[in-house]
Design a protein around this motif. Sequence first.
Motif, PDB file in Angstrom:
ATOM      1  N   GLY A  25       0.803  -1.213   0.000  1.00  0.00           N
ATOM      2  CA  GLY A  25       0.000   0.000   0.000  1.00  0.00           C
ATOM      3  C   GLY A  25       0.833   1.258   0.000  1.00  0.00           C
ATOM      4  O   GLY A  25       2.042   1.230   0.265  1.00  0.00           O
ATOM      5  N   VAL A  26       0.178   2.369  -0.302  1.00  0.00           N
ATOM      6  CA  VAL A  26       0.800   3.698  -0.307  1.00  0.00           C
ATOM      7  C   VAL A  26      -0.093   4.647   0.479  1.00  0.00           C
ATOM      8  O   VAL A  26      -1.307   4.718   0.239  1.00  0.00           O
ATOM      9  CB  VAL A  26       0.978   4.239  -1.747  1.00  0.00           C
ATOM     10  CG1 VAL A  26       1.596   5.636  -1.712  1.00  0.00           C
ATOM     11  CG2 VAL A  26       1.833   3.291  -2.587  1.00  0.00           C
ATOM     12  N   MET A  27       0.510   5.402   1.410  1.00  0.00           N
ATOM     13  CA  MET A  27      -0.262   6.346   2.203  1.00  0.00           C
ATOM     14  C   MET A  27      -0.553   7.625   1.421  1.00  0.00           C
ATOM     15  O   MET A  27       0.159   7.953   0.460  1.00  0.00           O
ATOM     16  CB  MET A  27       0.486   6.680   3.497  1.00  0.00           C
ATOM     17  CG  MET A  27       0.623   5.496   4.441  1.00  0.00           C
ATOM     18  SD  MET A  27      -0.948   4.677   4.779  1.00  0.00           S
ATOM     19  CE  MET A  27      -1.805   5.974   5.695  1.00  0.00           C
ATOM     20  N   PRO A  28      -1.585   8.376   1.813  1.00  0.00           N
ATOM     21  CA  PRO A  28      -1.960   9.584   1.062  1.00  0.00           C
ATOM     22  C   PRO A  28      -0.874  10.667   1.099  1.00  0.00           C
ATOM     23  O   PRO A  28      -0.077  10.741   2.041  1.00  0.00           O
ATOM     24  CB  PRO A  28      -3.224  10.067   1.779  1.00  0.00           C
ATOM     25  CG  PRO A  28      -3.723   8.892   2.543  1.00  0.00           C
ATOM     26  CD  PRO A  28      -2.519   8.082   2.908  1.00  0.00           C
ATOM     27  N   LYS A  29      -0.887  11.510   0.097  1.00  0.00           N
ATOM     28  CA  LYS A  29       0.003  12.659   0.062  1.00  0.00           C
ATOM     29  C   LYS A  29      -0.331  13.594   1.224  1.00  0.00           C
ATOM     30  O   LYS A  29      -1.493  13.891   1.484  1.00  0.00           O
ATOM     31  CB  LYS A  29      -0.157  13.404  -1.266  1.00  0.00           C
ATOM     32  CG  LYS A  29       0.783  14.581  -1.435  1.00  0.00           C
ATOM     33  CD  LYS A  29       0.597  15.228  -2.810  1.00  0.00           C
ATOM     34  CE  LYS A  29       1.594  16.354  -3.015  1.00  0.00           C
ATOM     35  NZ  LYS A  29       1.429  16.995  -4.361  1.00  0.00           N
ATOM     36  N   GLY A  30       0.698  14.039   1.933  1.00  0.00           N
ATOM     37  CA  GLY A  30       0.480  14.952   3.047  1.00  0.00           C
ATOM     38  C   GLY A  30       0.133  14.284   4.354  1.00  0.00           C
ATOM     39  O   GLY A  30      -0.046  14.974   5.356  1.00  0.00           O
ATOM     40  N   PHE A  31       0.026  12.956   4.372  1.00  0.00           N
ATOM     41  CA  PHE A  31      -0.281  12.264   5.628  1.00  0.00           C
ATOM     42  C   PHE A  31       0.833  12.512   6.638  1.00  0.00           C
ATOM     43  O   PHE A  31       2.012  12.342   6.341  1.00  0.00           O
ATOM     44  CB  PHE A  31      -0.442  10.770   5.379  1.00  0.00           C
ATOM     45  CG  PHE A  31      -0.436   9.948   6.646  1.00  0.00           C
ATOM     46  CD1 PHE A  31      -1.450  10.094   7.579  1.00  0.00           C
ATOM     47  CD2 PHE A  31       0.583   9.041   6.898  1.00  0.00           C
ATOM     48  CE1 PHE A  31      -1.448   9.345   8.755  1.00  0.00           C
ATOM     49  CE2 PHE A  31       0.588   8.284   8.053  1.00  0.00           C
ATOM     50  CZ  PHE A  31      -0.426   8.440   8.985  1.00  0.00           C
ATOM     51  N   ILE A  32       0.456  12.925   7.841  1.00  0.00           N
ATOM     52  CA  ILE A  32       1.404  13.176   8.924  1.00  0.00           C
ATOM     53  C   ILE A  32       1.186  12.138  10.002  1.00  0.00           C
ATOM     54  O   ILE A  32       0.120  12.075  10.614  1.00  0.00           O
ATOM     55  CB  ILE A  32       1.233  14.592   9.499  1.00  0.00           C
ATOM     56  CG1 ILE A  32       1.508  15.643   8.411  1.00  0.00           C
ATOM     57  CG2 ILE A  32       2.170  14.806  10.689  1.00  0.00           C
ATOM     58  CD1 ILE A  32       1.268  17.066   8.880  1.00  0.00           C
ATOM     59  N   ASP A  33       2.185  11.315  10.228  1.00  0.00           N
ATOM     60  CA  ASP A  33       2.099  10.301  11.271  1.00  0.00           C
ATOM     61  C   ASP A  33       2.315  10.981  12.626  1.00  0.00           C
ATOM     62  O   ASP A  33       3.334  11.642  12.831  1.00  0.00           O
ATOM     63  CB  ASP A  33       3.173   9.230  11.041  1.00  0.00           C
ATOM     64  CG  ASP A  33       2.955   8.007  11.904  1.00  0.00           C
ATOM     65  OD1 ASP A  33       2.763   8.176  13.119  1.00  0.00           O
ATOM     66  OD2 ASP A  33       2.994   6.885  11.367  1.00  0.00           O
ATOM     67  N   PRO A  34       1.374  10.857  13.558  1.00  0.00           N
ATOM     68  CA  PRO A  34       1.488  11.586  14.822  1.00  0.00           C
ATOM     69  C   PRO A  34       2.408  10.914  15.835  1.00  0.00           C
ATOM     70  O   PRO A  34       2.557  11.416  16.945  1.00  0.00           O
ATOM     71  CB  PRO A  34       0.053  11.585  15.347  1.00  0.00           C
ATOM     72  CG  PRO A  34      -0.519  10.314  14.832  1.00  0.00           C
ATOM     73  CD  PRO A  34       0.106  10.115  13.470  1.00  0.00           C
ATOM     74  N   SER A  35       3.044   9.809  15.470  1.00  0.00           N
ATOM     75  CA  SER A  35       3.814   9.057  16.456  1.00  0.00           C
ATOM     76  C   SER A  35       5.189   9.633  16.724  1.00  0.00           C
ATOM     77  O   SER A  35       5.826   9.267  17.709  1.00  0.00           O
ATOM     78  CB  SER A  35       3.964   7.597  16.005  1.00  0.00           C
ATOM     79  OG  SER A  35       4.678   7.527  14.787  1.00  0.00           O
ATOM     80  N   GLY A  36       5.697  10.512  15.861  1.00  0.00           N
ATOM     81  CA  GLY A  36       7.030  11.055  16.074  1.00  0.00           C
ATOM     82  C   GLY A  36       7.278  12.276  15.232  1.00  0.00           C
ATOM     83  O   GLY A  36       6.460  12.673  14.408  1.00  0.00           O
ATOM     84  N   THR A  37       8.464  12.902  15.429  1.00  0.00           N
ATOM     85  CA  THR A  37       8.781  14.134  14.727  1.00  0.00           C
ATOM     86  C   THR A  37       9.298  13.875  13.317  1.00  0.00           C
ATOM     87  O   THR A  37       9.088  14.675  12.417  1.00  0.00           O
ATOM     88  CB  THR A  37       9.838  14.930  15.513  1.00  0.00           C
ATOM     89  OG1 THR A  37      10.984  14.097  15.755  1.00  0.00           O
ATOM     90  CG2 THR A  37       9.282  15.380  16.853  1.00  0.00           C
TER      91      THR A  37
END
Length: 280
Positions: free
Chosen positions: A186-198
């Motif tokens: 799979g591929v995540m969406p453009k601009g997706f920000i993972d909240p787990s880290g910086t």
Amino acid sequence: MLASLRSDLHFALRQLRKSPGFAAAAVLTLALGIGATTAVYSLVDGVLLRPLPLPHPEQLVAVHTRVQQPGGGPWDSDTSYPDYLDWAARNHTFSGIAAVDISDRLINLPNGVAGAVLPMNFVTTNYFDVLGVQPIAGRNFAPDEDEPGRRVAIIGYDYWQRVFELDPKAIGTTIYVSDRAYIIVGVMPKGFIDPSGTDVPQVWTSFSYHLDANPDGKDRKDAIASIIGRLKRGVTDEQASADLSAIQAAIAQSYPEIRYRTGASVQSQVADMTGDVRPA
């Protein structure tokens, strides 16, 4: 007024020409000041003022194991994978709870092509369900892909663009994570920000990465997981903390090797990400 302003400007330019060192220092100071101010505002605007760009971000919380040793503590720590499994199975306050371990790994295509050390996340297969976001191409992790030997990966949009030039045939391609072969699903969406880290992850794979080395997943002393959860509607952080703390207290009584891990703490994911920055 314009004449006075023009006169002042000419005077300032003459003075700067007479002292080029001072002029350079002044320009550099202004540049650093403007740059620092812009960076700080970007942090404040992107992290502190705006909500996380995920569905119902107010329901997302960070969960930590509460450690209480004689003569010290309490303090918060990461959580072992077996403790996480007990929390996920026995809690009454979360609609979903997921585990993640953040690390850098060497990632490359076959024959060493596009090799680079990149930030990546090892996640439980329900991770994106808890966040409320799904891949834009391919599929999400399947529930059984936490099991040892199930080596699949989801890649970020930027990685897809940079390495595969947005080719749909990237789905099904093999990449290597620290010399282990993984199939992109799979591929995540453009601009997706993972909240787990910086750091922005480029690749996500399941916890099978860790369970390959520890198939039973029973080492409760190995606190490797950060926990993120989504509260049920109307549940408070305090209620969730009490719920998980009761579960953890029972676990600590059953396993003497973790007898000091007696509770759990819950706070909003944004508060966990920003720490002391928000009050300041």
